[in-house]
Write a protein that holds these residues in place. Sequence first.
Motif, PDB file in Angstrom:
ATOM      1  N   CYS A 163       0.821  -1.212   0.000  1.00 51.97           N
ATOM      2  CA  CYS A 163       0.000   0.000   0.000  1.00 51.97           C
ATOM      3  C   CYS A 163       0.852   1.258   0.000  1.00 51.97           C
ATOM      4  O   CYS A 163       0.582   2.200  -0.730  1.00 51.97           O
ATOM      5  N   ASN A 167       2.403   1.428  -3.826  1.00 47.98           N
ATOM      6  CA  ASN A 167       1.157   2.014  -4.301  1.00 47.98           C
ATOM      7  C   ASN A 167       0.293   0.973  -5.019  1.00 47.98           C
ATOM      8  O   ASN A 167      -0.353   1.253  -6.004  1.00 47.98           O
ATOM      9  N   GLN A 169      -2.789  -1.379  -4.563  1.00 44.71           N
ATOM     10  CA  GLN A 169      -3.897  -1.451  -3.612  1.00 44.71           C
ATOM     11  C   GLN A 169      -4.672  -2.757  -3.684  1.00 44.71           C
ATOM     12  O   GLN A 169      -5.821  -2.824  -3.259  1.00 44.71           O
ATOM     13  N   LEU A 172      -6.210  -3.806  -0.513  1.00 50.47           N
ATOM     14  CA  LEU A 172      -7.401  -3.046  -0.112  1.00 50.47           C
ATOM     15  C   LEU A 172      -8.640  -3.606  -0.808  1.00 50.47           C
ATOM     16  O   LEU A 172      -9.713  -3.682  -0.213  1.00 50.47           O
ATOM     17  N   CYS A 198      -6.216   4.965   2.803  1.00 48.22           N
ATOM     18  CA  CYS A 198      -6.572   3.588   2.456  1.00 48.22           C
ATOM     19  C   CYS A 198      -7.960   3.243   2.986  1.00 48.22           C
ATOM     20  O   CYS A 198      -8.745   2.579   2.312  1.00 48.22           O
ATOM     21  N   HIS A 201     -10.458   4.579   0.747  1.00 50.06           N
ATOM     22  CA  HIS A 201     -10.533   3.790  -0.470  1.00 50.06           C
ATOM     23  C   HIS A 201     -11.342   2.505  -0.245  1.00 50.06           C
ATOM     24  O   HIS A 201     -12.193   2.140  -1.061  1.00 50.06           O
ATOM     25  N   ASP A 231      -6.118   3.449   8.882  1.00 50.02           N
ATOM     26  CA  ASP A 231      -4.888   3.215   8.147  1.00 50.02           C
ATOM     27  C   ASP A 231      -3.773   2.895   9.132  1.00 50.02           C
ATOM     28  O   ASP A 231      -3.746   3.451  10.225  1.00 50.02           O
TER      29      ASP A 231
END
Lengths: 556, 818
Positions: A163, A167, A169, A172, A198, A201, A231
Amino acid sequence: MAAHLSYGRVNLNILREAARKELREFLDKCAGSKAIVWDEYLTGPFGLIAQYSLLKEHEVEKMFTLKSGRLPSAEVKNIIFFVRPRLELMDIIAENVFREDKLHSSRDFHILFVPRRSLLCEQRLKEQGVLGSFINIDEYILDLIPYDGDLLSMEYESAFRECYLENDQTSLYHTAKGLMTLQALYGTIPQIYGKGECARHVANMMLRMKREFAGSQNQILPVFDTLLLLDRNVDLLTPLATQLTYEGLIDEIYGISNGYVKLPPEKFAQKKQGEASKDLPTEPKKLQLNSAEELYAEIRDKNFNAVGAALSKKAKIISAAFEERHNAKTVGEIKQFVSQLPHMQAARSSLANHTSIAELIKDITTSEAFFDNLTVEQEFMTGVDTDKVNIYIEDSIAQKDPLIKILRLVCMQSVCNNGLKQKVLDYYKREILQTYGYEHILTLNNLEKVGLLKPQTSSRNNYPTIRKTLKLWMEDANEQNPNDISYVYSGYAPLSIRLTQVLARPGWRSIEEVLKMLPGPHFEERQQLPAGLHKKRKDQYSLGLLFALLLTTQNK
Amino acid sequence: MAFITANWNPLGEAFYRKTELYEMCWTLRDGLRDSLVAAAPYGGPIGRNIITPPVAVLSVSVTCLSVFQWKSGPVVQLGWTVSDELLCVQEDGSVLIYDLFGSFKRHFSMGQEVVQSQVLEAKVFHSPYGTGIAIVTGSSRFTLATNIDDLKLRRLPEVPGLQGKPSCWVVLTQDRQTKVLLSNGPELYILDNTSCTAVCPPGLSPQAGSIVHMSVSFSYKYLALFTDTGHLWTGASLYLQDKLSEVDTKKTTTPKQMVWCRRPKSQQPSVVLMWDRLLMVTGDPCVLVGELDGVRIISSVYQELLQEVPLVCQDIFKIASMAPGALLLEAHREYEKSSQKADEYLREIKEQSMLGEAVRQCVEAASHEYDTSTQKSLLRAASFGKCFLTDFNPDVFVSTCRELRVLNAVRESSVGMPLTHTQFKQMTLQVLIDRLVYRQFYQLAIEICHYLKIPDYQGVSRVLKHWASCKQKDLSDESIARAVCVKVGDSPGVSYSHIAAKAYECGRTELAIKLLDFEARAGEQVPLLLKMKRSQLALSKAVESGDTDLVYTVVTYLKNEMNRGDFFMTLRNQPVALSLYRQFCKLQEQDTLKDLYNQDDDHHELANYYVTASYREKRLDTRLSLLQSAVDEYNKAKNEFAAKATEDEMRLLRFQRKLDDEKGAGLLGLSLQATMEALLALGLHKQAEQLYRDFRVPDKRYWWLKLKSLAEKEEWEELEKFSRSKKSPIGYLAFIEVCMKCNNKYEAKKYVSKVTPEQKVKAHLAISDLEGAADAAIERRNDSEMGAVLSRCTTQDGSGPVKPKRPHSVAQKECNKK
């Protein structure tokens, strides 16, 4: 054996059963005898869902580890690959399949992707020319794994790295999917709170997924009242500090993975009479640690300083119970005593194990090095001299202590000082490079990228404000009979826990200022429940979700 | 009512009836001669392929749906799929698929080798997996595809001694396996994926001769075999055990068709055989279609259903029947006539307390009747009888009424779906709606959904989806998109991507994109957008969904589609995609990674890239040149620290190489600290000193290093000299501790006097000089230090060699005094 999952306030066995059912269904799809080829990383998480006996019931006769070259021979009808969707694994599978075809032609191949099937991987298999060899290509959705009665885990150890550093995701997306599964089983969670990019998101994806499934409304009475998404980078301090609970120390010293710990065998040698201990076991002793073990459930979260007392109390109770046999006079009494014997014996061996573990830990916690390290940590957390080069760190580098220890301390100092002065930072960095090798320039670079280490940009350090507002440091932490969460670190109360407590009462509105100092947006979302479910809600549970942090950010 | 039994024919213990379904209105010049006919089960449509002139005709029972010119090669077999599509198996092994309205959908092949050897015979079959096709080729090999929607061809093993095609064969589906049963002269074989087994049906008399025709029942449970001597053997098809019967038909000619006629829970399974001009009253050639509960007979004039009369209908309508249902029907008829006999009949039923049973019989019989007036009179009778019952559950009655209403509607000749109630139950309402939709009876389908109160996402939404897909064939993009949106709106569960896919199939890309915008599921949008070559849009949709696998998929697609420059530009606008692609490159294509950083002028990452690359290099000069590139990039990125550190590293590497060459020290790649350590261990003090100065190593660290190294080598004199070289930056306690670690108390003692006053006590304790420690502590008047000394005393009390001069209390007191 999964009874411990149903003890908690929420019966997590439902989730486990759902996962097991899906596994059985997949196995039955491949008729006949089977061999499973494992992506080794998956064996740990799968162990929490299904033991070998379940697989055996469904005609799994052999298990192999995925590796390149030729598959071991086995007289089975089906070969099933259990893999994560990774390109490098696809290449290995392709090689396996190629080598295989020349020998036998009658074995059927299947792939089970965990936790999700991937077009990219299938494309790769196609390029390699083996996609057609697979009878079944399926996915096994394993996002949230019931870890203990009150804990779900994704066992996704690279999530933090992915994450914040890469970068990427993907984790997630899996989180959001997992939470959707959770909601499908335990009802829609009406309130979602969150803090951090995050978290935002994940919440967005959840809301989007809910729209996608519009029409199939969930009619289950919600078990969870609130979902809190945090996060990891909101609270970087907590994982840097040395854990001081019993379980925490076991993890710090020996490392717990997938609910198991491997311990040095010497302390656990069977002392049998008449048999001289001629050969000590050399294999590390593997122990499963979860709340199914009564004693462990009792002491796992105690501050280590309170564990000794608890153990000796338990020892007294157990020996008193064994003494009972002298009082047993009538046949009935003896019978009752005997019926309790297995339970008592289990308790006694559990006590012996934990006493040994506690002794092992005590050797370390009473050492001067441990004490010095802890002192420095506590100085940082209370804001003492965080703005200059720390002598203890300097000395530790000179003594070539393990790099991870140095990095933890330096990062902690950086976090508690809201970044280090350029001069201090460069000094540490130079020391580390000169002592541990130039290659760590990448390690340090990664730490800076994720924000664990940073140069001070503004002269204002808001850590003291955060500490005071959220009461992160409690002077008089009571380790024996705790009345505040700060007991877990003998003084420091984890930031994420404090955020959760404030959210529960009086609400985040009271700490707007502090929330603004922490990275990322904070938000609140409400999910509409189907009409008719509103009134029935009585019980209020809350579920917090935190991302696990991986400390080893080394990169070569 | 006697006329109801007029068309009943007894056979054994059961009756059979033939119901006329429709009068066919196809215009035939030659009847059904010279044409291939296939009809789908469950009252499905009929397809015909006329050989001369080549024309294909599709019709539903009565109405002709389409007639079109047949332009492809000769057709061997026709069949219908489960979703009402026509399959045409051609001689060369290619299979063409048409929809109900005669438009071509797609085609596939049954394998390359068939092109030469040609298809001799083909069969279309249905199984739980879908619609399958089996063929036998000119080279006497069988090929199977169990599901044409997920085409996997299986070539079955060779049959020993088979030349050309077998005399007859069928496809069986058992135990989740599809097998072929075939006969070659007197031999009978079962052919599965791996083997060919000879079998012998039990109880078939040896003089029966060779099998020339066989038929398997609708459920694959029963098998009928016909031999050239006219014997008919029936039995269970599973492993060919259990003979049911053997009949000598006294007919030696091979029947044209042989079909099972039985119903679930049938009293007796029976087989319908058809020869030319026999069994059928008309001389016209007919086609038999096996159904779940009977046989559909299609001739050029009529379409009829031959079935066993359901038991309950027999009970009610049999002449002079005394079944409760029959009595109830009679009672109701008398009641209509206002005759008091009605009461008599009712009493008779009630006396046997059979009224509930009577109502149930009437309801059930009604469901089996095809004629609406018969249905009505039975239902009226049931409703009449119901009035005299207090605790009758009306559910069955109500649902039967509703279902009959639906069935009557679809049986209308304008719709032409001659479904029986049993078939309807088996087929389920879902499938019925789908089939109505295939035939574009949207209105009727929606009416039925509303009438039966089906949840929206199962019923109306699905119909709307089809409607919208079909709608696109006319009108302009905008107006269709709007029209679709108005009608479909937010109906839950409508898949816009499905509608869009249809639009794209019709060549209306713009419309498809407009429609896709309504789709909520990104996973559905992306593949279609890629197919339509709207890759940029696909990328942004994929990113929106958060599904990284989807993003990867689009990215790899883009990479192959675009030139490198455009590709990089596209990625630049999508940071999420870009970072995922970087990850991909890190693992798979290191060089591309460099290009990416270069394009973005990301000097810092570029420098890191060079550093990483340098560790993959074996040769020192390449390594150094890579590090030099890193230095340049770090400088460009204005990271002075990193640039300096890298330069240092290069300097160190050169130094190490030099020493390795000179002394064979094996230093290359070690850290600075480790290098100095190694140098000291080798006794190369001067060189270590040089590094210490050149790299500005902090004094403290260097002192520690040297101290340890000297102690380890037990060069005590050297150590003492070193301690005097200047004031120790690490104090002298360290010296004591290190000496003690090497078990040299003698040396340790030398440094006690040098330690600072604060460390005196510790120093004495370190060499176990408790006395000295106590003195020092008293001198310093320090409580906690005193405590430390005391605690050491107690642990050594009695056993230790050194005893404190004064007892605790004295020491304590003295301490307090001061």
